[in-house]
Design a protein around this motif. Structure first.
Motif, PDB file in Angstrom:
ATOM      1  N   ASP A 192       0.839  -1.194   0.000  1.00 35.40           N
ATOM      2  CA  ASP A 192       0.000   0.000   0.000  1.00 35.40           C
ATOM      3  C   ASP A 192       0.876   1.247   0.000  1.00 35.40           C
ATOM      4  O   ASP A 192       1.803   1.383   0.819  1.00 35.40           O
ATOM      5  CB  ASP A 192      -0.921   0.024   1.219  1.00 35.40           C
ATOM      6  N   PHE A 193       0.573   2.158  -0.911  1.00 35.72           N
ATOM      7  CA  PHE A 193       1.237   3.445  -0.992  1.00 35.72           C
ATOM      8  C   PHE A 193       0.246   4.549  -0.627  1.00 35.72           C
ATOM      9  O   PHE A 193      -0.977   4.365  -0.722  1.00 35.72           O
ATOM     10  CB  PHE A 193       1.767   3.699  -2.404  1.00 35.72           C
ATOM     11  N   MET A 235       6.206   3.901 -19.572  1.00 33.73           N
ATOM     12  CA  MET A 235       6.096   4.899 -18.505  1.00 33.73           C
ATOM     13  C   MET A 235       7.466   5.310 -17.977  1.00 33.73           C
ATOM     14  O   MET A 235       7.699   6.488 -17.673  1.00 33.73           O
ATOM     15  CB  MET A 235       5.196   4.365 -17.386  1.00 33.73           C
ATOM     16  N   LEU A 236       8.403   4.388 -17.893  1.00 31.48           N
ATOM     17  CA  LEU A 236       9.756   4.736 -17.496  1.00 31.48           C
ATOM     18  C   LEU A 236      10.427   5.588 -18.564  1.00 31.48           C
ATOM     19  O   LEU A 236      11.161   6.539 -18.261  1.00 31.48           O
ATOM     20  CB  LEU A 236      10.585   3.464 -17.251  1.00 31.48           C
ATOM     21  N   LEU A 243       2.131   7.608 -11.948  1.00 34.67           N
ATOM     22  CA  LEU A 243       1.175   6.518 -12.165  1.00 34.67           C
ATOM     23  C   LEU A 243      -0.020   6.683 -11.245  1.00 34.67           C
ATOM     24  O   LEU A 243       0.124   6.775 -10.029  1.00 34.67           O
ATOM     25  CB  LEU A 243       1.854   5.173 -11.895  1.00 34.67           C
ATOM     26  N   LEU A 244      -1.201   6.680 -11.860  1.00 41.99           N
ATOM     27  CA  LEU A 244      -2.443   6.785 -11.081  1.00 41.99           C
ATOM     28  C   LEU A 244      -3.109   5.414 -10.933  1.00 41.99           C
ATOM     29  O   LEU A 244      -3.580   5.069  -9.854  1.00 41.99           O
ATOM     30  CB  LEU A 244      -3.395   7.776 -11.750  1.00 41.99           C
ATOM     31  N   SER A 245      -3.146   4.650 -12.012  1.00 43.75           N
ATOM     32  CA  SER A 245      -3.734   3.307 -11.943  1.00 43.75           C
ATOM     33  C   SER A 245      -3.156   2.454 -13.055  1.00 43.75           C
ATOM     34  O   SER A 245      -2.669   2.966 -14.066  1.00 43.75           O
ATOM     35  CB  SER A 245      -5.267   3.360 -12.058  1.00 43.75           C
ATOM     36  N   THR A 313       5.894   6.161  -7.858  1.00 42.39           N
ATOM     37  CA  THR A 313       5.786   5.707  -9.238  1.00 42.39           C
ATOM     38  C   THR A 313       7.085   5.055  -9.697  1.00 42.39           C
ATOM     39  O   THR A 313       7.083   3.967 -10.287  1.00 42.39           O
ATOM     40  CB  THR A 313       5.434   6.876 -10.169  1.00 42.39           C
ATOM     41  N   LEU A 314       8.207   5.712  -9.400  1.00 45.18           N
ATOM     42  CA  LEU A 314       9.499   5.153  -9.783  1.00 45.18           C
ATOM     43  C   LEU A 314       9.753   3.828  -9.071  1.00 45.18           C
ATOM     44  O   LEU A 314      10.361   2.910  -9.631  1.00 45.18           O
ATOM     45  CB  LEU A 314      10.616   6.151  -9.477  1.00 45.18           C
ATOM     46  N   THR A 315       9.289   3.707  -7.832  1.00 44.30           N
ATOM     47  CA  THR A 315       9.434   2.448  -7.109  1.00 44.30           C
ATOM     48  C   THR A 315       8.678   1.324  -7.801  1.00 44.30           C
ATOM     49  O   THR A 315       9.218   0.237  -8.051  1.00 44.30           O
ATOM     50  CB  THR A 315       8.935   2.605  -5.665  1.00 44.30           C
ATOM     51  N   VAL A 316       7.420   1.570  -8.142  1.00 43.20           N
ATOM     52  CA  VAL A 316       6.605   0.539  -8.786  1.00 43.20           C
ATOM     53  C   VAL A 316       7.144   0.192 -10.168  1.00 43.20           C
ATOM     54  O   VAL A 316       7.271  -0.988 -10.536  1.00 43.20           O
ATOM     55  CB  VAL A 316       5.139   0.982  -8.859  1.00 43.20           C
TER      56      VAL A 316
END
Length: 479
Positions: A192-193, A235-236, A243-245, A313-316
């Protein structure tokens, strides 16, 4: 209604298969198809029994004069993978399949066909209802919940079976005899973020469609595109995206064929987005196999919503980029098409700050898979993921000295004039589990040709069904 040119012979097999396609049978919802099997059994004077898991065993009497012979098990699973294209209006819980015959193949209109393993079920029923078939006593085993983790076989009450020879009808290449299958396992990952409110940005929906997808075992060596991996790369590559979804993939055993993501970009970044969409599409088409060349990648304006921070976002995206997918090692004896170890990055969901991933892996030798498992667990620890292992299942180690295999090869040579290929399959046949429950059981697996299993392109090669049926009848006549 049967389509034009629907096959007529062998009559019992094709009629049973048609009826099976008209009965909804998703995994864990096999009640209706079981009732069809039970009805056929009772009409044929065969006894049946169900275990606590819902697996069904039908005891078919022997042909005249063969009552004294040892029983033979014929094994199939009742459920099917339920995948369709976005433009197809179909409810797998209630609707019959719409069948088509195209260029010698039977398929369904923009959905899976369920020939995996419905054609095997139809053949087993035909052996029972066609009185011209010479047979020893039979135990027809119909398992449930195969496609979502082999749950029926894993929980089978093996005391219901007395046979020590088993014919599995769940492989997909005619003229090939299978004597081994991969084992497997998998995991789900969550984290969870903190969801972040939208800022002064522009919002875009990225949609990736048209990949072939397919079976994460028998097609993993084909290097088919993975929608999760490709969307993450885009995306990268954009830089500055938030990132939203994200929604891609449907099941642990299906290579993800499509997906969508909603992202936020700085105001004025539209031209960069359009350029990267076009450039990456062309790059992907330069190396993806021809089966993926219907690839479509679009970017359309979308409504603002809460999502991940830029840092999260960068983590995911870093996790998705680093997560392994595909063949990890090949079998030394059949390096061109038989992996020893593979992994499928199968499902990814990001919604309101919650991340969900699902992945599965396959192996012949469990010990050989341990380094891969360790690398995945290392990633999970590095990215602070909560891990839930999914139920694994054993492999079926090839037995090239099998008496049943020797009989099967000789019979194939006598019937068709040439030697069949002898193979192991990089997929989780129930044979591995059943062998672990009945170690003294000699097993052989074969079937007609199916292509595109677990995808809307699934199709059954009609010309291979008759020789498959003749071979099955001849096996039963001599066992």
């Amino acid at each position: 209604m049967k389509p034009k040119q629907y096959p007529q012979q062998p009559a019992h097999l094709w009629e049973h298969f048609y009826q099976i396609t008209q009965i909804p049978r998703p995994s864990k919802a096999e009640a209706a198809i079981k009732q069809y099997v039970i009805g056929q059994a009772e009409a044929s004077g065969a006894a049946w029994e169900e275990d606590a898991e819902g697996n069904l065993v039908v005891r078919v009497p022997a042909s005249a004069g063969r009552d004294h012979q040892s029983p033979v098990i014929i094994q199939n699973h009742l459920d099917m993978v339920t995948v369709k294209t976005d433009d197809k209006d179909h409810n797998f819980n209630t609707d019959a399949l719409d069948l088509e015959v195209v260029d010698g193949w039977l398929k369904a209109d923009r959905t899976t066909l369920g020939a995996d393993n419905g054609v095997g079920c139809a053949a087993a029923l035909a052996v029972m209802t066609d009185t011209s078939v010479s047979r020893p006593p039979l135990e027809l085993l119909f398992t449930v919940d195969e496609e979502t983790g082999l749950g029926g076989a894993l929980n089978l009450d093996a005391s219901l079976l007395s046979g020590k020879r088993m014919l599995n009808l769940d492989t997909e290449d005619w003229n090939e005899l299978y004597v081994g299958c991969a084992g497997g396992g998998g995991w789900t990952f969550t984290r969870d973020f903190q969801a972040v409110s939208p800022g002064d940005e522009q919002f875009w929906k990225l949609s990736l469609k048209g990949l072939a997808g397919g079976h994460s075992g028998i097609q993993i060596h084909e290097q088919l595109g993975n929608a999760i991996k490709l969307l993450a790369q885009l995306m990268l590559d954009l830089g500055g995206a938030r990132l939203l979804s994200l929604d891609a993939g449907i099941a642990h055993n299906v290579i993800p064929r499509e997906g969508s993501a909603v992202i936020a970009l700085p105001v004025g970044a539209e031209s960069q987005l359009r350029e990267r969409v076009e450039t990456l599409t062309q790059q992907w088409l330069g190396f993806l196999p021809e089966a993926d060349h219907a690839l479509s990648l679009t970017a359309e304006p979308d409504e603002q919503t809460a999502g991940l921070s830029r840092e999260d976002t960068l983590t995911v995206l870093g996790l998705l980029a680093a997560f392994p997918h595909g063949v990890q090692s090949y079998n030394l004896k059949q390096p061109a098409d038989l992996p020893d170890i593979s992994i499928n990055l199968a499902v990814c969901r990001v919604q309101a700050g919650a991340l969900f991933l699902e992945s599965s892996f396959r192996f012949f030798n469990y010990d050989q898979s341990l380094p891969l498992q360790q690398s995945v667990m290392g990633l999970a620890a590095a990215f602070d993921l909560h891990v839930e292992p999914e139920a694994g299942y054993p492999g079926w180690q090839p037995d090239f000295e099998s008496a049943l295999l020797a009989k099967g090869v000789a019979l194939h040579e006598n019937l068709f004039g040439y030697t069949p290929e002898i193979k192991a399959i990089h997929a989780g046949l129930e044979c591995g589990i059943l062998k672990s429950k009945k170690p003294d059981c000699d097993i052989l697996s074969f079937g007609p040709t199916i292509r595109g299993a677990h995808s809307p392109t699934e199709r059954l090669e009609i010309a291979t069904v008759t020789p498959f049926w003749e071979y099955l009848k001849a096996m039963l006549a001599t066992l």
